[in-house]
Each structure stands twice: as structure tokens, then as C-alpha cells.
Design a protein around this motif. Structure first.
Motif, short mmCIF file in Angstrom:
data_model
loop_
_atom_site.label_atom_id
_atom_site.label_comp_id
_atom_site.label_asym_id
_atom_site.label_seq_id
_atom_site.Cartn_x
_atom_site.Cartn_y
_atom_site.Cartn_z
N ASP A 151 30.10 72.61 0.98
CA ASP A 151 31.55 72.74 0.93
C ASP A 151 32.00 72.58 -0.52
O ASP A 151 31.76 71.53 -1.13
CB ASP A 151 32.22 71.69 1.81
CG ASP A 151 33.72 71.92 1.93
OD1 ASP A 151 34.44 71.63 0.95
OD2 ASP A 151 34.17 72.38 3.00
N PRO A 152 32.65 73.58 -1.10
CA PRO A 152 33.03 73.50 -2.52
C PRO A 152 34.00 72.37 -2.84
O PRO A 152 33.94 71.79 -3.93
CB PRO A 152 33.67 74.87 -2.80
CG PRO A 152 34.03 75.43 -1.45
CD PRO A 152 33.02 74.87 -0.49
N LEU A 153 34.87 72.03 -1.89
CA LEU A 153 35.81 70.94 -2.13
C LEU A 153 35.08 69.60 -2.21
O LEU A 153 35.38 68.77 -3.08
CB LEU A 153 36.87 70.91 -1.02
CG LEU A 153 38.00 69.88 -1.20
CD1 LEU A 153 38.80 70.17 -2.47
CD2 LEU A 153 38.91 69.87 0.02
N LEU A 154 34.12 69.40 -1.32
CA LEU A 154 33.31 68.18 -1.38
C LEU A 154 32.55 68.10 -2.70
O LEU A 154 32.50 67.04 -3.34
CB LEU A 154 32.31 68.15 -0.22
CG LEU A 154 32.78 67.55 1.11
CD1 LEU A 154 31.66 67.64 2.14
CD2 LEU A 154 33.23 66.12 0.93
N ASN A 155 31.94 69.20 -3.10
CA ASN A 155 31.18 69.20 -4.35
C ASN A 155 32.06 68.90 -5.56
O ASN A 155 31.61 68.30 -6.53
CB ASN A 155 30.49 70.56 -4.54
CG ASN A 155 29.43 70.81 -3.48
OD1 ASN A 155 28.95 69.88 -2.83
ND2 ASN A 155 29.08 72.07 -3.28
N GLU A 156 33.31 69.32 -5.48
CA GLU A 156 34.23 69.08 -6.60
C GLU A 156 34.74 67.65 -6.65
O GLU A 156 34.82 67.04 -7.73
CB GLU A 156 35.42 70.04 -6.49
CG GLU A 156 36.50 69.80 -7.55
CD GLU A 156 37.76 70.61 -7.30
OE1 GLU A 156 38.76 70.40 -8.02
OE2 GLU A 156 37.76 71.43 -6.35
N LEU A 157 35.06 67.09 -5.49
CA LEU A 157 35.77 65.80 -5.46
C LEU A 157 34.87 64.58 -5.32
O LEU A 157 35.23 63.50 -5.80
CB LEU A 157 36.79 65.81 -4.32
CG LEU A 157 37.93 66.83 -4.42
CD1 LEU A 157 38.87 66.70 -3.23
CD2 LEU A 157 38.70 66.67 -5.73
N GLU A 158 33.73 64.71 -4.65
CA GLU A 158 32.91 63.53 -4.42
C GLU A 158 32.51 62.79 -5.71
O GLU A 158 32.55 61.56 -5.74
CB GLU A 158 31.65 63.91 -3.63
CG GLU A 158 31.89 64.14 -2.14
CD GLU A 158 32.14 62.86 -1.36
OE1 GLU A 158 32.25 61.79 -1.99
OE2 GLU A 158 32.25 62.95 -0.13
N PRO A 159 32.12 63.48 -6.79
CA PRO A 159 31.77 62.73 -8.01
C PRO A 159 32.93 61.91 -8.58
O PRO A 159 32.70 60.95 -9.32
CB PRO A 159 31.34 63.84 -8.99
CG PRO A 159 30.92 64.97 -8.11
CD PRO A 159 31.85 64.93 -6.93
N GLN A 160 34.16 62.27 -8.25
CA GLN A 160 35.31 61.55 -8.79
C GLN A 160 35.51 60.20 -8.13
O GLN A 160 36.19 59.32 -8.70
CB GLN A 160 36.57 62.40 -8.63
CG GLN A 160 36.55 63.73 -9.36
CD GLN A 160 37.83 64.52 -9.17
OE1 GLN A 160 38.90 63.95 -8.96
NE2 GLN A 160 37.73 65.84 -9.22
N VAL A 161 34.91 60.00 -6.96
CA VAL A 161 35.10 58.72 -6.25
C VAL A 161 34.55 57.57 -7.06
O VAL A 161 35.19 56.52 -7.20
CB VAL A 161 34.44 58.79 -4.86
CG1 VAL A 161 34.45 57.41 -4.20
CG2 VAL A 161 35.14 59.81 -3.98
N ALA A 162 33.36 57.74 -7.62
CA ALA A 162 32.73 56.65 -8.38
C ALA A 162 33.47 56.35 -9.67
O ALA A 162 33.29 55.27 -10.24
CB ALA A 162 31.27 57.01 -8.69
N ALA A 173 45.34 61.66 2.00
CA ALA A 173 44.21 60.72 2.02
C ALA A 173 43.16 61.11 1.00
O ALA A 173 42.60 60.25 0.30
CB ALA A 173 43.60 60.68 3.43
N ILE A 174 42.88 62.40 0.88
CA ILE A 174 41.90 62.88 -0.10
C ILE A 174 42.36 62.55 -1.52
O ILE A 174 41.57 62.11 -2.36
CB ILE A 174 41.68 64.39 0.08
CG1 ILE A 174 40.95 64.66 1.41
CG2 ILE A 174 40.89 64.98 -1.09
CD1 ILE A 174 40.89 66.12 1.79
N ALA A 175 43.64 62.74 -1.79
CA ALA A 175 44.17 62.45 -3.13
C ALA A 175 43.97 60.98 -3.49
O ALA A 175 43.51 60.65 -4.60
CB ALA A 175 45.65 62.82 -3.19
#
Length: 483
Positions: A64-75, A253-255
Motif C-alpha cells: 500500500d503506497p500510503l503505508l509505505n509513505e507514512l509508516e517511517p514518520q511514526v518513529a 487519526a492517521i494525521a
């Protein structure tokens, strides 16, 4: 000052000689009973080696491109992770503070003063001011409490275990927030898919209403059929509008999960569901190394074990050694001369004789805290095993349900087409056609809901087997070292 250096070396040598004794129990991880394989694995998939478990960017398996884009930002940007990182830094500082007590405290003191006093003959009543005199001193001092019974070393051991628990807590917070993000993205994709499904239903209902309205104008159907068709359309439109709330909440929630204000993030409509990945689970014993929450409980247990040693050390006497070396002179001129050299050595020991059970109570409390930590550790392991079994059972059972629902969707779609054609031919009333359309929509939504739950169980399973984390990371730096 060379004497000060020599004595410091002597103190450090003495510390080494006296450092072999530590009271209190040495830590050994308690045994926990874990099965050789998961109960749900037979019939779903064979157990794979732990080396095949997800590592690093586990979310890429969902394509999923959205997951690939946003997941690294969590850390980097998630505030829960930031709080855990700060707590870890504070715990590391406490280790440094505790370790410093193993070494002498070295200081330098300097002083200087000017004074003048009056002098005179007794009974004459005449006083004379003496010249201003100056005096000063320069002294180096060393103070050291040798860790004879290991209290300081047990404290270092306790603080180090607490710091490792904080590091594992950081990893657990990061993984939990990443799992929460993946869950929100799945829910968003399903909401978009539901929107597309209801939009098609609305379009179909509009066409049905047009046909029924034309037949009503021709006088070939009852007026109630028009009302039924219009009501069916309006209900579908209402459900379509309501989905906007769910979609907006998922975007908000994602934001927040990536550290943004809710209004900052705008995610385009995309009804393509993430790919359902195949997730090797390994064997149950790998959870002891791969789950950060289990590592937290285990390190807390080690810290409480060390705290028992700290409490026991209070039964033994404490010794403090001190030394000073320097110069003192009045007047100040010629201070740094051998004739002005002064030095001192000292030692004192203290021992509590009666405390009316205070130390005994401290030791009993420390042992009880350790037993509580053991129970928490074993309970955490049992909970982890339950989590994985729940995920595996959900994936297995829902896979079977999905096959049945796929067939049901095909049948319901075909049934709705036949019912409407029969209505147009006048062989059935519109209630039959409307019921068939409602059944079709309900079955399609059920199938979509099962797809959603399978994806959520897959996300949950990745989190429950530890994501890409390993307990080996506790020996290295923090997870979010870029902060």
C-alpha cells in the motif's frame, strides 16, 4: 599535587580489590512454559523459522503506497513515541548517576582573605592599627565510599535494567503506533471501498426508480412501487453520506499518528485494499525474544531482583575514606612552598545497630516486588500467546468465511438481476425485486467486512509476533536514535 594523583591511583586499585563482594541474589530469568507450536497452525500454514519473521519495514508486505509513505514518520514524529524516547534518555542518565558512585569524588578548594586588627598597650587606652595581612590556602581533596557489599553495583544493575526496560518500552510504543497507523489505513481503504459500493448501489437504485416511475406513468404498476423504489434510493443515499464521517475520522487519526494536526493531511480517495500478506509466525518461544512488551516485563523483573540486593546491603556497615593535600600560608606570599605543605587522611564507618525492623521490612518489600514482577512477566507471556492464537484463528476462520461469501455475492448479484427482470416482465411485484437488491448490497458489505477483518488480523498478528524487533537491540542504541 603529585601525591594527590598517587593517592587517587591507590584508591582506584583498592576499589578493584574490594569490588568482588555483592550481597543479594544474582539474576536468573525464571522459566515459563511455552508450547512447541501454536494450536491454530495446523490447517492454516506450517511453522516457519524465526529468521523468516518480518524484519524492518514490515508494512511493505501490504503493498500500500500510503503505508509505505507514512509508516517511517511514526518513529520520528509521533508524540507517544517522542515521550517514550525522552523517558529512555532519562533512564540512561540515571545509569550514569548510579555508576558515578563507584569512583572517588575529587575536588579542589582555594581560599584567600585580608584582615587588619588593632593593637595597643594594656591600660594606656592607645590603640594602633596593625598592617593589613593576607592569608590563603590551596587544597585538593578526595572522598570515596568503597562499594564493599555491592550496594552501588546492584544499584547500577537495577538502573541499567530499568533503562533497558525503557528502551523496550520505546520499541513497544513505536510498534504499537505503527500498528495503529496500519489499522487506520486499512479502515480508510475499506471506507473508500464501501463508498464505491454504495455509490454503485445509488446509481442502480436511480435507474430502478426511473424504470418504475415510467411504468407508473404508463399505469402498469401500483403507485406504491414508486414509493418503495424512492425509499430504497434514499436509504442508500443516507448510508453513503454517513460513510463520510467514518472516512474523515480515519484521516484525522492517521494525521495525529504521524504527528500532524488533523486538518493538515488530505488523503485522496482510493478503494484499492492492501494485499493480504503471508506471515510466518515461528514457534511460540520466539515471542520471548521478539515481543518488546515481554522484554519490558523481563527487564523490570531483573531490576526488582537487583533492588533486593540494594535492600540487603543496608545490613552491612558503610565506610568512607577521605584525603586532603595542599598548602596554607599567611601571609599569602610564598604559598606554594614545602614549608607550607599540609595534608590529612581520614576514614569513618557507620553501622545501624537497631532500626526496629526497617531494614527487614525493606528487604521483604523488595522480595515481594520481585515476585510481583515475575507474575507480571509470566502473565505477559501468556497474554502474548493468546494474542497470536486469536490472530491465527481469526485468519483461518475468516478465510473459510470469505470463500463462502464470494459465492454468496455472485449468487446475490445474479438473484437481484433476475428479480428485476421478472419485475419488468410483470411476473413478480416490486417488493421481491427490492428485497433481492437489499440482499445483494448486504452480502457485498458482509464480504467487504470480512476482507477488512482479515487484513486487521494480519496487521495484529505482525504486531503480536513483535514486528521487526528483537531483544538483541537492547544491547545497542535507542530505536529512534535520529531524534
Amino acid at each position: 599535587m603529585n601525591r594527590i594523583i598517587s593517592r587517587n591511583v591507590l584508591c582506584l586499585s583498592l576499589a578493584t580489590m574490594l569490588g568482588g563482594c555483592m550481597v543479594g541474589p544474582d539474576y536468573h530469568r525464571p522459566q515459563v512454559n511455552v508450547p512447541t507450536q501454536y494450536k491454530e497452525l495446523p490447517g492454516w500454514t506450517s511453522a516457519a523459522p524465526a529468521d523468516d519473521a518480518p524484519k524492518g519495514d514490515w508494512w511493505t508486505a501490504f503493498n500500500d503506497p500510503l503505508l509505505n509513505e507514512l509508516e517511517p514518520q511514526v518513529a520520528v514524529s509521533n508524540q507517544t513515541v517522542a515521550q517514550s524516547y525522552a523517558n529512555y534518555q532519562a533512564a540512561m542518565a540515571e545509569v550514569q548517576v548510579a555508576r558515578s558512585a563507584l569512583f572517588p569524588t575529587i575536588g579542589v578548594t582555594g581560599s584567600g582573605s585580608k584582615q587588619r586588627s588593632a593593637a595597643g598597650n594594656a591600660g594606656s587606652g592607645v590603640e594602633h592599627l596593625r598592617p593589613v595581612s593576607t592569608s590563603g590556602s590551596l587544597e585538593g581533596n578526595v572522598s570515596w565510599a568503597p562499594d564493599l557489599w555491592g550496594k552501588v553495583r546492584r544499584t547500577v544493575e537495577e538502573n541499567k535494567a530499568n533503562a533497558q526496560a525503557s528502551q523496550a518500552t520505546l520499541a513497544n510504543a513505536t510498534l504499537s503506533e505503527q500498528i495503529a497507523l496500519a489499522t487506520a489505513v486499512v479502515d480508510l481503504r475499506v471506507a473508500d471501498a464501501n463508498i464505491d459500493l454504495l455509490q454503485k448501489t445509488v446509481d442502480a437504485d436511480k435507474e430502478y426508480l426511473r424504470v418504475v416511475d415510467n411504468q407508473d406513468k404508463a399505469g402498469t404498476v401500483a403507485p406504491s412501487d414508486v414509493i418503495t423504489a424512492r425509499t430504497q434510493l434514499e436509504n442508500a443515499q443516507s448510508k453513503l453520506i454517513a460513510l463520510g464521517v467514518s472516512r474523515a475520522q480515519n484521516v484525522h487519526a492517521i494525521a495525529v499518528l504521524v504527528g500532524k494536526n488533523p486538518e493538515e493531511l488530505d488523503i485522496p480517495h482510493n478503494a484499492t485494499l492492501p494485499t493480504l500478506p503471508q506471515i510466518p509466525t515461528g514457534v511460540p518461544s520466539t515471542l520471548l525474544q521478539r515481543r518488546p512488551d515481554i522484554a519490558v516485563a523481563e527487564r523490570q523483573m531483573a531490576a526488582e531482583n537487583a533492588a533486593v540486593g540494594v535492600a540487603i546491603a543496608a545490613y552491612y556497615p558503610s565506610v568512607t575514606l577521605s584525603a586532603a593535600d595542599g598548602f596554607a600560608q599567611s601571609p599569602l606570599a610564598g604559598l606554594l612552598q614545602a614549608a607550607n605543605h599540609v595534608w590529612s587522611l581520614g576514614a569513618n564507618a557507620t553501622e545501624t545497630v537497631f532500626d526496629f525492623g526497617a531494614r527487614h521490612g525493606d528487604v521483604a518489600a523488595a522480595r515481594a516486588n520481585y515476585e510481583a514482577a515475575v507474575a507480571n512477566y509470566r502473565g505477559t507471556v501468556l497474554g502474548a500467546l493468546q494474542n497470536v492464537e486469536d490472530d491465527l484463528s481469526g485468519i483461518r476462520i475468516l478465510a473459510e468465511q470469505a470463500q463462502v461469501l464470494d459465492a454468496a455475492v455472485k449468487d446475490a448479484t445474479r438473484g437481484a438481476e433476475i428479480a428485476f427482470n421478472e419485475y419488468q416482465a410483470g411476473t413478480v411485484d416490486y417488493t421481491t425485486a427490492a428485497l433481492a437488491q437489499t440482499t445483494q448490497l448486504s452480502t457485498q458489505q458482509d464480504a467487504l467486512s470480512v476482507q477488512q477483518q482479515r487484513l486487521l488480523d494480519a496487521v495484529s498478528l505482525i504486531g503480536d509476533v513483535g514486528g521487526g524487533w528483537s531483544a538483541d537491540e537492547l544491547a545497542h542504541g535507542p530505536v529512534a536514535s535520529s531524534k
